[in-house]
Design a protein around this motif. Structure first.
Motif, mmCIF file in Angstrom:
data_model
loop_
_atom_site.group_PDB
_atom_site.id
_atom_site.type_symbol
_atom_site.label_atom_id
_atom_site.label_comp_id
_atom_site.label_asym_id
_atom_site.label_seq_id
_atom_site.Cartn_x
_atom_site.Cartn_y
_atom_site.Cartn_z
ATOM 1 N N ARG A 262 1.537 -1.226 0.204
ATOM 2 C CA ARG A 262 -0.454 0.041 -0.262
ATOM 3 C C ARG A 262 1.040 1.354 -0.452
ATOM 4 O O ARG A 262 2.197 1.221 0.925
ATOM 5 N N ALA A 263 0.495 2.291 -0.667
ATOM 6 C CA ALA A 263 1.065 3.176 -0.899
ATOM 7 C C ALA A 263 1.354 4.221 -0.274
ATOM 8 O O ALA A 263 2.446 4.816 0.763
ATOM 9 N N ARG A 267 6.585 5.150 3.354
ATOM 10 C CA ARG A 267 6.970 6.847 3.732
ATOM 11 C C ARG A 267 8.488 7.174 2.219
ATOM 12 O O ARG A 267 9.159 5.808 2.186
ATOM 13 N N GLY A 268 8.492 7.936 1.848
ATOM 14 C CA GLY A 268 9.884 7.508 0.718
ATOM 15 C C GLY A 268 10.056 7.089 -0.046
ATOM 16 O O GLY A 268 8.929 6.632 -0.277
ATOM 17 N N ALA A 269 10.891 7.811 -0.989
ATOM 18 C CA ALA A 269 11.106 6.807 -1.960
ATOM 19 C C ALA A 269 12.809 6.247 -2.564
ATOM 20 O O ALA A 269 13.898 6.958 -1.859
ATOM 21 N N PHE A 275 9.775 0.899 1.306
ATOM 22 C CA PHE A 275 9.400 -0.014 0.848
ATOM 23 C C PHE A 275 10.088 -0.608 -0.032
ATOM 24 O O PHE A 275 10.626 -2.179 0.115
ATOM 25 N N GLU A 276 11.518 -0.105 -0.588
ATOM 26 C CA GLU A 276 12.307 -1.143 -0.649
ATOM 27 C C GLU A 276 12.833 -1.884 -0.324
ATOM 28 O O GLU A 276 13.192 -3.306 -0.412
ATOM 29 N N THR A 331 8.980 -11.299 -10.683
ATOM 30 C CA THR A 331 7.514 -10.385 -9.841
ATOM 31 C C THR A 331 7.943 -9.261 -9.429
ATOM 32 O O THR A 331 7.186 -8.503 -9.186
ATOM 33 N N LEU A 332 8.538 -9.861 -8.400
ATOM 34 C CA LEU A 332 9.238 -8.735 -7.366
ATOM 35 C C LEU A 332 9.966 -8.058 -8.048
ATOM 36 O O LEU A 332 10.154 -6.455 -7.123
ATOM 37 N N ALA A 333 10.625 -7.974 -8.899
ATOM 38 C CA ALA A 333 11.842 -6.800 -9.911
ATOM 39 C C ALA A 333 10.093 -5.701 -9.857
ATOM 40 O O ALA A 333 11.005 -4.579 -9.993
ATOM 41 N N VAL A 334 8.870 -5.932 -10.488
ATOM 42 C CA VAL A 334 8.028 -4.719 -10.397
ATOM 43 C C VAL A 334 7.118 -3.970 -10.631
ATOM 44 O O VAL A 334 6.810 -3.786 -10.344
ATOM 45 N N ILE A 335 6.927 -5.171 -9.185
ATOM 46 C CA ILE A 335 6.610 -4.625 -8.192
ATOM 47 C C ILE A 335 6.530 -3.780 -7.466
ATOM 48 O O ILE A 335 7.616 -2.297 -7.657
ATOM 49 N N ASP A 336 5.330 -3.092 -7.275
ATOM 50 C CA ASP A 336 5.521 -1.133 -7.003
ATOM 51 C C ASP A 336 4.166 -1.136 -6.152
ATOM 52 O O ASP A 336 2.671 -1.997 -5.803
ATOM 53 N N HIS A 337 4.060 0.002 -5.497
ATOM 54 C CA HIS A 337 2.715 0.647 -4.944
ATOM 55 C C HIS A 337 1.497 0.466 -5.001
ATOM 56 O O HIS A 337 1.081 0.386 -6.755
#
Length: 458
Positions: A262-263, A267-269, A275-276, A331-337
């Motif tokens: 969930r986005a 926090r952060g990027a 998230f990473e 799958t995890l390589a392209v997973i996003d929020h």
């Protein structure tokens, strides 16, 4: 000029737009010569100077002749690209090998080779190839590196043709490209006693027992390829068709890794964001459990899983475990929020059956979502939660503790529901947290007199 991998002629000649294409390849030098020649010709006409007219015609004709020569060049060159490796962890390097073959009967002139790469992989590589003899080959290579996971296209490959005077430059593109997959970093984890307990044996989840003796067998219908020594003749006579005994094989221990995407929970990027860290940790646990022989399943907060995943997940310690790990890493390589606001879709998937060991990587939780996560424990043989401290990841490393931190309250709620819950501060090492989870779980089992030891496999 042949396109790599297709053999299709790419000499670029077009009778309708050929002249326009050729003139568009004039360099700054060529345009300057052409403009100077036209200007000299106009001045010669106005001033009546025939000698100046001849100079103007020479200046204008030189770039036009060079353009015609370059455009009429009939080189046929094939190109190929090879990645080593095609799947690389974030922060790692991959080498790209380029090969050019002159398949025509004429030698080539000076060629400039250029490959298109995304800017996150580094600068665009350029190579100058000298004369390539008929049937000759040239091989060059370059390195790419990215700290950001994802899938990055490489190509198409481009060749630039120049005349000796530098008046004209034409570009020809190949049609093929390759994809470099940058997967999350995978950290080796120590072997601990966390495990998922198998809940059944044989072909089914539960086994019904008959009264006694030889009838204590659950037969099934004969299938092509079954060993005839397994035929159960009494059941065959009873049902009027060929029946065989079920072979009892222990069910594989299962593990589900839940990743909160969930986005609003993170926090952060960037490579050092919370998230990473969660994505990399989930990848590490998946690979670790596959190597230990677990049937592994990846689940997100949206209730989605890896395409091609079976009902029991991907089986580890088998011939296809490497392929299974590759699918999950892709799958995890392209997973996003995700745009989701809650964990209810994942809870609906988990409550459909016993998932064995459940390992969850969760972002910030409000009271409602903390209660949903707590209820997930009921269907799990063992549950370990890593809760990323949103306040801690959002502050500077040396800013000290936040008195308004709600992470401890969420951890307490999960522990009361039976979770082995740990907070993840900024910069935490996963292997240390993994050992702590094993220690806290073992302590809880001992304190409970062994009644909480469900799912603590070898």
């Amino acid at each position: 000029m042949a396109s790599g991998g297709t053999g299709r002629d790419e000499d670029g000649r077009d009778e309708r737009g050929g002249a326009r294409t050729a003139l568009a390849g004039l360099t700054t030098r060529g345009r300057s010569f052409l403009a100077a020649g036209v200007a000299a010709a106009v001045c010669a006409y106005v001033l009546g100077q025939p000698d100046l007219l001849r100079v103007g015609l020479l200046l204008a004709a030189l770039p036009l002749v060079c353009t015609a020569v370059v455009y009429r060049t009939r080189y046929r060159v094939s190109g190929s690209r090879r990645l080593s490796p095609a799947r690389v962890p974030a922060g790692g390097e991959a080498r790209v090998h380029l090969r050019m073959d002159n398949v025509s009967r004429l030698p080539t002139g000076l060629l400039m080779l250029q490959d298109r790469v995304p800017y996150v992989l580094g600068p665009r590589p350029r190579f100058v190839l000298d004369r390539v003899e008929p049937g000759g080959r040239r091989e060059v290579s370059y390195r790419v590196r990215s700290d950001l996971r994802g899938r990055y296209p490489l190509g198409p490959l481009q060749l630039r043709l120049n005349d000796p005077f530098g008046m004209c430059e034409l570009t020809r593109s190949f049609s093929t490209y390759d994809t470099l997959t940058v997967i999350p970093r995978v950290e080796p984890l120590p072997p601990v006693r966390l495990g998922g307990e198998a809940k059944g044996y044989g072909d089914g989840r539960q086994r019904s027992l008959a009264l006694a003796g030889e009838d204590d067998v659950i037969p099934r219908g004969y299938r092509y390829g079954d060993d005839l020594r397994r035929v159960h003749w009494r059941s065959t006579a009873r049902y009027g068709e060929l029946m065989v005994r079920r072979e009892e094989q222990p069910r594989r221990a299962r593990c589900t890794v839940l990743l909160d995407t969930r986005a609003l929970a993170f926090r952060g990027a960037g490579p050092d964001s919370a998230f990473e860290w969660a994505v990399s940790a989930a990848a590490s646990v998946l690979v670790h459990m596959l190597e230990r022989g677990f049937s592994v399943r990846l689940l997100t907060d949206t209730g989605s899983s890896v395409p091609g995943e079976g009902a029991d997940g991907f089986a580890g310690a088998s011939q296809g475990s490497a392929d299974s790990a590759g699918l999950m890493m892709d799958t995890l390589a392209v997973i996003d929020h995700s745009d989701g606001t809650g964990l209810s879709p994942a809870y609906d998937v988990l409550r459909g059956g016993d998932e064995g060991l459940l390992v969850a990587f969760l972002g910030e939780l409000d009271e409602e979502q903390a209660a949903v996560a707590a209820r997930m424990r009921r269907r799990s043989g063992g549950a370990v939660a890593f809760l990323l401290d949103g306040d801690g990841w959002g502050r500077e490393p040396n800013a000290g503790p936040d008195p308004m931190n709600r992470t401890q309250e969420r951890l307490r709620l999960l522990r009361e529901a039976g979770w082995t819950a740990l907070g993840v501060p900024r910069g935490a090492a996963l292997d240390e947290l993994w050992r702590r989870a094993d220690g806290e779980r073992s302590g809880a089992v001992t304190a409970g007199g062994g009644t909480s030891g469900r799912g603590a496999g070898s």
